[in-house]
Design a protein around this motif. Structure first.
Motif, PDB file in Angstrom:
ATOM      1  N   THR A  47       0.823  -1.210   0.000  1.00  0.00           N
ATOM      2  CA  THR A  47       0.000   0.000   0.000  1.00  0.00           C
ATOM      3  C   THR A  47       0.859   1.262   0.000  1.00  0.00           C
ATOM      4  OG1 THR A  47      -0.181  -0.058   2.408  1.00  0.00           O
ATOM      5  CG2 THR A  47      -1.958  -1.105   1.163  1.00  0.00           C
ATOM      6  N   LEU A  48       1.983   1.199   0.692  1.00  0.00           N
ATOM      7  CA  LEU A  48       2.819   2.400   0.794  1.00  0.00           C
ATOM      8  C   LEU A  48       3.465   2.747  -0.546  1.00  0.00           C
ATOM      9  CD1 LEU A  48       4.361   1.862   4.332  1.00  0.00           C
ATOM     10  CD2 LEU A  48       2.264   3.050   3.677  1.00  0.00           C
ATOM     11  N   LEU A  49       3.920   1.747  -1.297  1.00  0.00           N
ATOM     12  CA  LEU A  49       4.467   2.021  -2.624  1.00  0.00           C
ATOM     13  C   LEU A  49       3.387   2.618  -3.524  1.00  0.00           C
ATOM     14  CD1 LEU A  49       6.659   2.010  -4.785  1.00  0.00           C
ATOM     15  CD2 LEU A  49       6.002  -0.348  -5.329  1.00  0.00           C
ATOM     16  N   ALA A  50       2.170   2.115  -3.410  1.00  0.00           N
ATOM     17  CA  ALA A  50       1.072   2.666  -4.220  1.00  0.00           C
ATOM     18  C   ALA A  50       0.889   4.148  -3.931  1.00  0.00           C
ATOM     19  CB  ALA A  50      -0.224   1.897  -3.944  1.00  0.00           C
ATOM     20  N   ASN A  95       6.043  -4.597 -13.444  1.00  0.00           N
ATOM     21  CA  ASN A  95       5.053  -3.638 -12.949  1.00  0.00           C
ATOM     22  C   ASN A  95       4.307  -2.929 -14.066  1.00  0.00           C
ATOM     23  OD1 ASN A  95       4.945  -3.260  -9.825  1.00  0.00           O
ATOM     24  ND2 ASN A  95       7.063  -3.754 -10.312  1.00  0.00           N
ATOM     25  N   LYS A  96       4.971  -2.689 -15.181  1.00  0.00           N
ATOM     26  CA  LYS A  96       4.271  -2.105 -16.331  1.00  0.00           C
ATOM     27  C   LYS A  96       3.211  -3.081 -16.851  1.00  0.00           C
ATOM     28  CE  LYS A  96       7.047  -0.055 -19.381  1.00  0.00           C
ATOM     29  NZ  LYS A  96       8.284   0.325 -20.106  1.00  0.00           N
ATOM     30  N   LYS A  97       3.552  -4.364 -16.881  1.00  0.00           N
ATOM     31  CA  LYS A  97       2.588  -5.385 -17.292  1.00  0.00           C
ATOM     32  C   LYS A  97       1.430  -5.452 -16.286  1.00  0.00           C
ATOM     33  CE  LYS A  97       2.219 -10.287 -18.442  1.00  0.00           C
ATOM     34  NZ  LYS A  97       2.915 -11.591 -18.524  1.00  0.00           N
ATOM     35  N   VAL A  99      10.243   2.390  -9.453  1.00  0.00           N
ATOM     36  CA  VAL A  99      10.336   0.957  -9.180  1.00  0.00           C
ATOM     37  C   VAL A  99      11.755   0.513  -9.502  1.00  0.00           C
ATOM     38  CG1 VAL A  99       9.473  -1.311  -9.901  1.00  0.00           C
ATOM     39  CG2 VAL A  99       7.878   0.587  -9.605  1.00  0.00           C
ATOM     40  N   LYS A 100      12.297  -0.413  -8.718  1.00  0.00           N
ATOM     41  CA  LYS A 100      13.640  -0.930  -8.988  1.00  0.00           C
ATOM     42  C   LYS A 100      13.704  -1.425 -10.431  1.00  0.00           C
ATOM     43  CE  LYS A 100      14.697  -2.263  -4.270  1.00  0.00           C
ATOM     44  NZ  LYS A 100      14.946  -3.356  -3.332  1.00  0.00           N
ATOM     45  N   SER A 107       1.779   8.944 -18.312  1.00  0.00           N
ATOM     46  CA  SER A 107       2.314   9.484 -17.054  1.00  0.00           C
ATOM     47  C   SER A 107       2.453   8.381 -16.009  1.00  0.00           C
ATOM     48  CB  SER A 107       1.417  10.597 -16.523  1.00  0.00           C
ATOM     49  OG  SER A 107       1.401  11.683 -17.422  1.00  0.00           O
ATOM     50  N   TRP A 108       1.482   7.498 -15.970  1.00  0.00           N
ATOM     51  CA  TRP A 108       1.552   6.353 -15.044  1.00  0.00           C
ATOM     52  C   TRP A 108       2.780   5.499 -15.347  1.00  0.00           C
ATOM     53  CZ3 TRP A 108      -1.086   5.457 -10.713  1.00  0.00           C
ATOM     54  CH2 TRP A 108      -2.325   6.092 -10.524  1.00  0.00           C
ATOM     55  N   ILE A 109       2.972   5.183 -16.616  1.00  0.00           N
ATOM     56  CA  ILE A 109       4.106   4.335 -17.014  1.00  0.00           C
ATOM     57  C   ILE A 109       5.418   4.997 -16.630  1.00  0.00           C
ATOM     58  CG2 ILE A 109       5.324   3.292 -18.985  1.00  0.00           C
ATOM     59  CD1 ILE A 109       2.618   1.929 -18.156  1.00  0.00           C
ATOM     60  N   LYS A 110       5.520   6.291 -16.866  1.00  0.00           N
ATOM     61  CA  LYS A 110       6.752   7.026 -16.548  1.00  0.00           C
ATOM     62  C   LYS A 110       7.038   7.007 -15.045  1.00  0.00           C
ATOM     63  CE  LYS A 110       9.133  11.296 -17.655  1.00  0.00           C
ATOM     64  NZ  LYS A 110      10.160  10.969 -18.596  1.00  0.00           N
ATOM     65  N   VAL A 111       6.009   7.177 -14.224  1.00  0.00           N
ATOM     66  CA  VAL A 111       6.231   7.196 -12.779  1.00  0.00           C
ATOM     67  C   VAL A 111       6.609   5.796 -12.275  1.00  0.00           C
ATOM     68  CG1 VAL A 111       3.903   6.810 -11.785  1.00  0.00           C
ATOM     69  CG2 VAL A 111       5.464   8.411 -10.696  1.00  0.00           C
ATOM     70  N   ILE A 112       6.093   4.765 -12.903  1.00  0.00           N
ATOM     71  CA  ILE A 112       6.509   3.394 -12.558  1.00  0.00           C
ATOM     72  C   ILE A 112       7.978   3.210 -12.902  1.00  0.00           C
ATOM     73  CG2 ILE A 112       6.237   0.955 -13.217  1.00  0.00           C
ATOM     74  CD1 ILE A 112       3.172   1.576 -13.460  1.00  0.00           C
ATOM     75  N   GLU A 113       8.368   3.637 -14.085  1.00  0.00           N
ATOM     76  CA  GLU A 113       9.766   3.500 -14.518  1.00  0.00           C
ATOM     77  C   GLU A 113      10.723   4.238 -13.586  1.00  0.00           C
ATOM     78  OE1 GLU A 113       8.962   3.021 -19.334  1.00  0.00           O
ATOM     79  OE2 GLU A 113       9.437   5.000 -18.506  1.00  0.00           O
ATOM     80  N   GLU A 114      10.287   5.377 -13.057  1.00  0.00           N
ATOM     81  CA  GLU A 114      11.159   6.204 -12.228  1.00  0.00           C
ATOM     82  C   GLU A 114      11.188   5.795 -10.759  1.00  0.00           C
ATOM     83  OE1 GLU A 114       9.616  10.101 -12.961  1.00  0.00           O
ATOM     84  OE2 GLU A 114      10.599  10.253 -14.928  1.00  0.00           O
TER      85      GLU A 114
END
Length: 193
Positions: free
Chosen positions: A18-21, A183-185, A175-176, A166-173
């Protein structure tokens, strides 16, 4: 829901992500130039206790990080009982996204209480828009049960004022690197759920 102000409650059990979300949501809002306030409350989170994060996003200054009862535009629930516990915080016409996973709290494990029956039916009677689905199975299909958080964000993303890129970019930036593709999948599959 106004795109200029969004109140999101993220609820679950310790260890579910939940915290990562909330970090992903907060960083997404900041990148869009919006004001964001987060407030996390942990109830024995490391032992499977309740965890709730209040996320308030606005194009104006957010004064208080806490969402009041009946004022959440979106509730993202990582577990059924947590969805039920926080249902009163959903505003009329708000949306709730629920992972149908059930994690037994200690009183149930110790046979001092019973896990309530038909939680999703009860929620659907009281809430306007409910999307309940097995996010855990989708996360497993993506390669890790830990991706439940991003599956749920993907599902809820259509009710939030951010475009898919924007969602994809924030995941890329955030997430390890070795988990970015997974995570993109997970996000894409959550969006389709």
């Amino acid at each position: 829901m106004s795109s200029s102000k969004v109140n999101i409650l993220i609820v679950g059990v310790g260890g579910q992500g939940t915290l990562l979300a909330s970090v992903l949501l907060g960083n997404l809002a900041l990148k869009k130039g919006l004001d964001v306030k987060l407030s996390e409350v942990h109830g024995m989170a490391q032992r499977g206790g309740s965890v709730v994060t209040h996320v308030k996003i606005s194009d104006e200054t957010v004064n208080s990080p806490l969402i009041e009862e009946g004022d959440a535009d979106v509730i993202i629930a990582f577990e059924e009982l947590e969805a039920y516990r926080w249902l009163s915080y959903l505003k009329k016409g708000g949306a709730m996204y629920v992972n149908t996973q059930q994690i037994l709290p200690m009183p149930v494990i110790m046979k001092q209480a019973e896990y309530p029956d038909r939680i999703i039916e009860t929620i659907e009677k009281k809430a306007g828009r409910v999307k309940a689905f097995d996010a855990l199975s989708i996360a497993e299909e993506c390669g890790s049960v830990k991706a439940v958080n991003v599956v749920l964000l993907g599902a809820a993303s259509k009710d939030l004022p951010f475009d898919e890129d924007s969602w994809i970019k924030v995941i890329e930036e955030n997430v390890k690197p070795k988990f970015v593709e997974l995570n993109k999948k997970a996000f894409a599959m959550g969006r389709q759920a």
